[in-house]
Design a protein around this motif. Structure first.
Motif, PDB file in Angstrom:
ATOM      1  N   ALA A  81      48.705   5.690  69.141  1.00  0.00           N
ATOM      2  CA  ALA A  81      48.542   5.167  70.522  1.00  0.00           C
ATOM      3  C   ALA A  81      47.592   6.202  71.305  1.00  0.00           C
ATOM      4  O   ALA A  81      47.623   7.382  70.985  1.00  0.00           O
ATOM      5  CB  ALA A  81      49.914   4.767  71.251  1.00  0.00           C
ATOM      6  N   VAL A  82      46.907   5.677  72.233  1.00  0.00           N
ATOM      7  CA  VAL A  82      46.122   6.375  73.364  1.00  0.00           C
ATOM      8  C   VAL A  82      47.116   7.378  73.730  1.00  0.00           C
ATOM      9  O   VAL A  82      48.258   7.119  73.993  1.00  0.00           O
ATOM     10  CB  VAL A  82      45.610   5.407  74.182  1.00  0.00           C
ATOM     11  CG1 VAL A  82      45.002   6.274  75.248  1.00  0.00           C
ATOM     12  CG2 VAL A  82      44.603   4.496  73.589  1.00  0.00           C
ATOM     13  N   GLY A  83      46.563   8.528  73.761  1.00  0.00           N
ATOM     14  CA  GLY A  83      47.331   9.879  74.212  1.00  0.00           C
ATOM     15  C   GLY A  83      48.008  10.748  73.429  1.00  0.00           C
ATOM     16  O   GLY A  83      48.538  11.624  73.589  1.00  0.00           O
ATOM     17  N   ASP A  84      47.938  10.148  72.069  1.00  0.00           N
ATOM     18  CA  ASP A  84      48.823  10.863  70.959  1.00  0.00           C
ATOM     19  C   ASP A  84      47.905  12.168  70.574  1.00  0.00           C
ATOM     20  O   ASP A  84      46.928  11.997  70.454  1.00  0.00           O
ATOM     21  CB  ASP A  84      49.049  10.085  69.664  1.00  0.00           C
ATOM     22  CG  ASP A  84      49.861   8.871  69.897  1.00  0.00           C
ATOM     23  OD1 ASP A  84      50.671   9.022  70.975  1.00  0.00           O
ATOM     24  OD2 ASP A  84      50.162   8.219  68.826  1.00  0.00           O
ATOM     25  N   GLU A  85      48.493  13.311  70.344  1.00  0.00           N
ATOM     26  CA  GLU A  85      47.899  14.512  69.812  1.00  0.00           C
ATOM     27  C   GLU A  85      48.044  14.345  68.128  1.00  0.00           C
ATOM     28  O   GLU A  85      49.037  14.144  67.686  1.00  0.00           O
ATOM     29  CB  GLU A  85      48.647  15.615  70.339  1.00  0.00           C
ATOM     30  CG  GLU A  85      48.694  15.835  71.758  1.00  0.00           C
ATOM     31  CD  GLU A  85      49.159  17.067  72.286  1.00  0.00           C
ATOM     32  OE1 GLU A  85      50.066  17.753  71.459  1.00  0.00           O
ATOM     33  OE2 GLU A  85      49.216  17.305  73.610  1.00  0.00           O
ATOM     34  N   VAL A  86      46.871  14.665  67.435  1.00  0.00           N
ATOM     35  CA  VAL A  86      46.691  14.351  66.197  1.00  0.00           C
ATOM     36  C   VAL A  86      45.853  15.317  65.270  1.00  0.00           C
ATOM     37  O   VAL A  86      45.046  15.954  66.055  1.00  0.00           O
ATOM     38  CB  VAL A  86      46.269  12.822  65.787  1.00  0.00           C
ATOM     39  CG1 VAL A  86      47.092  11.726  66.222  1.00  0.00           C
ATOM     40  CG2 VAL A  86      44.727  12.580  66.278  1.00  0.00           C
ATOM     41  N   LEU A  87      45.877  15.132  64.091  1.00  0.00           N
ATOM     42  CA  LEU A  87      45.002  16.226  63.285  1.00  0.00           C
ATOM     43  C   LEU A  87      44.496  15.445  62.028  1.00  0.00           C
ATOM     44  O   LEU A  87      45.409  14.428  61.443  1.00  0.00           O
ATOM     45  CB  LEU A  87      45.716  17.279  62.752  1.00  0.00           C
ATOM     46  CG  LEU A  87      47.001  17.423  61.875  1.00  0.00           C
ATOM     47  CD1 LEU A  87      46.833  18.259  61.043  1.00  0.00           C
ATOM     48  CD2 LEU A  87      48.195  17.832  62.907  1.00  0.00           C
ATOM     49  N   GLY A  88      43.435  15.538  61.558  1.00  0.00           N
ATOM     50  CA  GLY A  88      43.003  14.699  60.530  1.00  0.00           C
ATOM     51  C   GLY A  88      41.357  14.875  60.061  1.00  0.00           C
ATOM     52  O   GLY A  88      40.919  15.935  60.379  1.00  0.00           O
ATOM     53  N   ALA A  89      41.176  13.980  59.200  1.00  0.00           N
ATOM     54  CA  ALA A  89      39.621  14.067  58.660  1.00  0.00           C
ATOM     55  C   ALA A  89      39.041  12.851  59.283  1.00  0.00           C
ATOM     56  O   ALA A  89      39.314  11.760  59.490  1.00  0.00           O
ATOM     57  CB  ALA A  89      39.763  13.669  56.976  1.00  0.00           C
ATOM     58  N   PRO A  90      37.586  13.367  59.654  1.00  0.00           N
ATOM     59  CA  PRO A  90      36.546  12.212  60.344  1.00  0.00           C
ATOM     60  C   PRO A  90      36.551  11.067  59.526  1.00  0.00           C
ATOM     61  O   PRO A  90      36.405  11.308  58.151  1.00  0.00           O
ATOM     62  CB  PRO A  90      35.406  13.197  60.521  1.00  0.00           C
ATOM     63  CG  PRO A  90      35.896  14.692  60.862  1.00  0.00           C
ATOM     64  CD  PRO A  90      37.131  14.594  59.676  1.00  0.00           C
ATOM     65  N   ALA A  91      36.265   9.985  60.131  1.00  0.00           N
ATOM     66  CA  ALA A  91      35.990   8.848  59.217  1.00  0.00           C
ATOM     67  C   ALA A  91      34.408   8.583  59.213  1.00  0.00           C
ATOM     68  O   ALA A  91      33.787   9.040  59.860  1.00  0.00           O
ATOM     69  CB  ALA A  91      36.410   7.639  59.989  1.00  0.00           C
ATOM     70  N   ARG A  92      34.029   8.037  58.028  1.00  0.00           N
ATOM     71  CA  ARG A  92      32.561   7.604  57.686  1.00  0.00           C
ATOM     72  C   ARG A  92      31.575   8.658  58.161  1.00  0.00           C
ATOM     73  O   ARG A  92      30.398   8.354  58.623  1.00  0.00           O
ATOM     74  CB  ARG A  92      32.408   6.186  58.239  1.00  0.00           C
ATOM     75  CG  ARG A  92      32.822   5.949  59.851  1.00  0.00           C
ATOM     76  CD  ARG A  92      32.736   4.526  60.127  1.00  0.00           C
ATOM     77  NE  ARG A  92      33.370   4.155  61.450  1.00  0.00           N
ATOM     78  CZ  ARG A  92      32.980   3.987  62.447  1.00  0.00           C
ATOM     79  NH1 ARG A  92      31.663   4.370  62.520  1.00  0.00           N
ATOM     80  NH2 ARG A  92      33.479   4.081  63.636  1.00  0.00           N
ATOM     81  N   GLY A  93      31.914   9.791  57.716  1.00  0.00           N
ATOM     82  CA  GLY A  93      30.712  10.925  57.959  1.00  0.00           C
ATOM     83  C   GLY A  93      30.480  11.054  59.457  1.00  0.00           C
ATOM     84  O   GLY A  93      29.313  11.547  59.764  1.00  0.00           O
ATOM     85  N   LEU A  94      31.278  10.858  60.482  1.00  0.00           N
ATOM     86  CA  LEU A  94      31.175  11.212  61.825  1.00  0.00           C
ATOM     87  C   LEU A  94      31.202  12.342  62.435  1.00  0.00           C
ATOM     88  O   LEU A  94      30.824  12.766  63.470  1.00  0.00           O
ATOM     89  CB  LEU A  94      32.022  10.151  62.485  1.00  0.00           C
ATOM     90  CG  LEU A  94      31.717   8.507  62.612  1.00  0.00           C
ATOM     91  CD1 LEU A  94      32.669   7.703  63.337  1.00  0.00           C
ATOM     92  CD2 LEU A  94      30.310   8.274  63.247  1.00  0.00           C
TER      93      LEU A  94
END
Length: 301
Positions: A81-94
């Motif tokens: 949800a908006v406001g969540d703190e996250v970590l991960g990999a960019p989508a579609r080469g962005l």
């Protein structure tokens, strides 16, 4: 407009530049974030040089891992949800070297409050690779893990995981990485001519698992020390590992969440040693490309 660091030609760093784009919007299965930190990896400059063979449309946004705050959620995307703190990999080469980007929701997890954004940005690439390499082949407490190329982010985290599992760990790297490796509790072995004999002196009965981050001739030289060829696992040269009776890295399901929990409890650390602003992304990449860093480098937009 939102700043992003790209390369405009395949090859050396002369094609890199900081430019602007509209803040990207998420599609189904994606989440948009305001980037708070982005990890820098050898794969970044290797992509720029075209080492991996596939070449996308130019310019190409750089950066393969990020941590930030969710600003929008794509249609039908759950768990965030908006406001969540996250970590991960960019989508579609962005790209991650940006003020704003979009993450693939399936390659993203919530950031625990115990982990800073800076450390979180060092988990998706090195952390998942280290976890896979140390769990792909079953190994028990007291057995020996040999890490070839232990001086980088993946190698150091693999050695830390070995300590958690009470393994006998041996790290092979250049002499300049001795202190870094020994700080994990592992035994350091300098790379170069005669490395197999030096490892054999420490493990006369052989090693149970060889986690390779170098490949090529270095992997071939150390492979005979492994008790069973199936104990060879490579994240750098899967073809050679298979030829020797082992395997390339296999990506396990849910690995990002698993290694994030390990970091959360303080058992493993990305070991961030230097940060750069987005305006100095070129300098951050150069530091990683030089290979002399004693830990993880992170860009803070």
């Amino acid at each position: 407009m939102s700043k992003v660091f790209v390369f405009t030609t395949y090859g050396g760093p002369e094609g890199q530049q900081l430019t602007e784009r509209e803040a990207p919007a998420p599609r189904a299965g994606e989440i948009a974030i305001e980037v708070r930190a982005a990890g820098v990896n050898p794969a970044d400059w290797k992509r720029r040089e075209g080492v991996f063979g596939t070449r996308g449309r130019l310019p190409v946004a750089m950066g393969l891992e990020a941590a930030g705050i969710v600003t929008a959620v794509g249609e039908g995307t759950r768990d965030f949800a908006v406001g969540d703190e996250v970590l991960g990999a960019p989508a579609r080469g962005l790209g991650a070297f940006a003020e704003h980007t979009v993450l693939d929701a399936s390659a993203t997890v919530a950031k625990p409050e115990e982990i800073s954004f800076t450390d979180a940005a060092g988990i998706p690439i090195a952390g998942t690779a280290a976890y896979d390499l140390t769990h792909q082949v079953e190994i028990e407490a007291g057995q020996t893990l040999l890490v070839l190329g232990a001086g980088g982010g993946v190698g150091r985290m693999a050695l830390q995981i070995a300590k958690v599992h009470e393994l006998k760990a041996i790290g092979v790297a250049s002499e300049s990485k001795r202190e870094l490796i020994e700080a994990t509790g592992a035994t350091f072995v300098p790379s170069g001519e005669g490395v197999a004999a030096r490892v054999r002196a420490l493990a006369p009965d052989g090693v149970d698992v060889l986690a390779d981050l170098v490949g090529g001739d270095a992997l071939r030289e150390l492979a005979p020390l492994v008790k069973l060829p199936s104990g060879i696992v490579s994240a750098a040269d899967g073809a050679t590992a298979v030829e020797l009776g082992g395997a390339g890295r296999e990506r396990s399901e849910g690995v990002l969440g698993k290694i994030t929990d390990v970091v959360r409890y303080g058992l493993v650390s990305p070991h961030v040693v230097e940060t750069f602003p987005l305006s100095q992304a070129a300098e951050a990449l150069a530091a990683v490309e030089a290979g002399h860093s004693r830990g993880k480098i992170v860009i803070i937009p």
